[in-house]
Design an enzyme around this catalytic site. Sequence first.
Site, PDB file in Angstrom:
ATOM      1  N   GLN A 172       5.841  -3.708  -1.195  1.00  0.00           N
ATOM      2  CA  GLN A 172       5.295  -4.860  -1.907  1.00  0.00           C
ATOM      3  C   GLN A 172       5.006  -4.481  -3.357  1.00  0.00           C
ATOM      4  OE1 GLN A 172       1.648  -6.302  -0.183  1.00  0.00           O
ATOM      5  NE2 GLN A 172       0.955  -4.256   0.413  1.00  0.00           N
ATOM      6  N   HIS A 194       8.414  -8.407  -1.725  1.00  0.00           N
ATOM      7  CA  HIS A 194       7.226  -9.238  -1.540  1.00  0.00           C
ATOM      8  C   HIS A 194       7.042 -10.172  -2.738  1.00  0.00           C
ATOM      9  CE1 HIS A 194       2.931 -10.398  -1.403  1.00  0.00           C
ATOM     10  NE2 HIS A 194       3.104 -10.348  -0.094  1.00  0.00           N
ATOM     11  N   ASP A 236       7.266 -13.410  -0.452  1.00  0.00           N
ATOM     12  CA  ASP A 236       6.125 -14.206   0.000  1.00  0.00           C
ATOM     13  C   ASP A 236       5.803 -15.237  -1.069  1.00  0.00           C
ATOM     14  OD1 ASP A 236       3.814 -15.245   1.067  1.00  0.00           O
ATOM     15  OD2 ASP A 236       2.870 -13.306   1.456  1.00  0.00           O
ATOM     16  N   GLU A 273       8.599 -15.868   3.167  1.00  0.00           N
ATOM     17  CA  GLU A 273       7.336 -15.876   3.914  1.00  0.00           C
ATOM     18  C   GLU A 273       6.417 -16.985   3.407  1.00  0.00           C
ATOM     19  OE1 GLU A 273       3.515 -12.904   4.745  1.00  0.00           O
ATOM     20  OE2 GLU A 273       5.412 -12.076   4.018  1.00  0.00           O
ATOM     21  N   ASP A 307       3.071 -16.764   8.165  1.00  0.00           N
ATOM     22  CA  ASP A 307       1.929 -16.026   7.630  1.00  0.00           C
ATOM     23  C   ASP A 307       0.683 -16.899   7.728  1.00  0.00           C
ATOM     24  OD1 ASP A 307       0.117 -14.432   6.353  1.00  0.00           O
ATOM     25  OD2 ASP A 307       1.050 -14.514   4.392  1.00  0.00           O
ATOM     26  N   GLN A 329       4.558 -12.552  10.842  1.00  0.00           N
ATOM     27  CA  GLN A 329       3.781 -11.427  10.345  1.00  0.00           C
ATOM     28  C   GLN A 329       2.580 -11.221  11.256  1.00  0.00           C
ATOM     29  OE1 GLN A 329       1.206  -9.334   6.831  1.00  0.00           O
ATOM     30  NE2 GLN A 329       2.075 -11.319   6.363  1.00  0.00           N
ATOM     31  N   LYS A 331      -0.613  -9.733  11.146  1.00  0.00           N
ATOM     32  CA  LYS A 331      -1.495  -9.282  10.071  1.00  0.00           C
ATOM     33  C   LYS A 331      -2.607  -8.466  10.698  1.00  0.00           C
ATOM     34  CE  LYS A 331      -1.433 -11.271   6.075  1.00  0.00           C
ATOM     35  NZ  LYS A 331      -1.484 -12.265   5.008  1.00  0.00           N
TER      36      LYS A 331
END
Length: 424
Positions: A172, A194, A236, A273, A307, A329, A331
């Site tokens: 990321q 990312h 993302d 994402e 997400d 994802q 998390k």
Amino acid sequence: MKITGIYATPGYSGFFFDDQRAIKQGAEHDGFTYVGEPVTDGFDEIRQAGESIIVDIELEDSTVVRGDCAAVQYSGAGGRDPLFKAEEYAPVIEGPVADELVGRDATDFLDNAETLEEMEVDGDRLHTAIRYGVSQALLAAAAEAENTTQTDVMANALGTEPATEPVPVFGQSGDDRYNNTEKMFVKGVPVLPHALINSVEKIGENGETLLEYVEWLTDRSQELGPDDYDPRFHIDVYGMIGEIFGGPYDRDEVVDYFAALEEAAAPYPLQIEGPMDVGNREDQIAAMVELREGLEAADVDVDIVADEWCNTFEDVQAFVDAGAADLVQIKTPDLGGIHRSGQAVRYCEGTDTRAYLGGTCNETETSARACAHVALATDAAQTLAKPGMGFDEGYMIVENEMRRTIARRERDQQTETDEITADD
């Protein structure tokens, strides 16, 4: 071997807590911080220092092992637990949690972790960050007591066969989405970058800024990447596609934009994402199903990653059961006990949904290493480089932990083979 003590020390995490709602509402940067008032409960500033709790578990042979309590960067948003304040929660660990776990057999990892998962204090479940950090220490304690790897302890608990190669690591970039991404290309990172596309400014009023960035990714990867480099792009967008286009998400305008992104990324696969954030789990699932159906009907090959509103184990189940994403994802801090992340990866087995073992930049090196063992134990589709937003450090921590674990397991297996041969 018995657990003889549990201790909690407030510390820092690898990034910051950010008030996502305030940022989405247009808070402007002031250098590294933001201008304006926070809008999410618990925040004193829109951006404030990330906190952790260092958890030490002492075993009866005086060995000390560790786990770190941490919460995601965007705490208190998208249905998550409230902002994690270390000074407030440390006494809970040294009090009720220690009372429950001290004296237990350290080798009973799954039983100990489930006991922690089900605990309540004053009628409330423990904050996810507490369950996350203490369970990491419990995993390390079991591995120490059994003289094995955390990967093997987790695999035994879940009934899996660990991966024999490192799981692909997802780098990321943070806001430095050009320089950090070039670092990733040079190192041949398999999944990237990312990019942190969390505002209209970063995606463009009509999506044009993101489209230009994807074109740059393709061109620059070919210039800087190693021979035979075949990256997977994962971006993302924090719901920003929904912000600029709105629903319904299967209409031509939205599908055509995804088709343009696919063309810009070619010949490399693309994952987007959090394409939208519609405010609750049920509607989020419906919107993502609608988008996936629109893309499929138009033969647009862009993968969608869940997400927002996919936080708990039950959330993961709901997204997978509905076929709402190509990847979910997981998390890790939001699921609580680290074994729950492993169970969530396993839930994706046999479905059309792949498991991305994620987490947050706002973790620590200890929690990142623990997650590397979960990734190996479950052979997840990809795992996140963390903590921090500088890329290099997080990538090194996660990649090296997997490599050293695989090497140790190979040595242990060779030793077992040699002993069997000698006995024969």
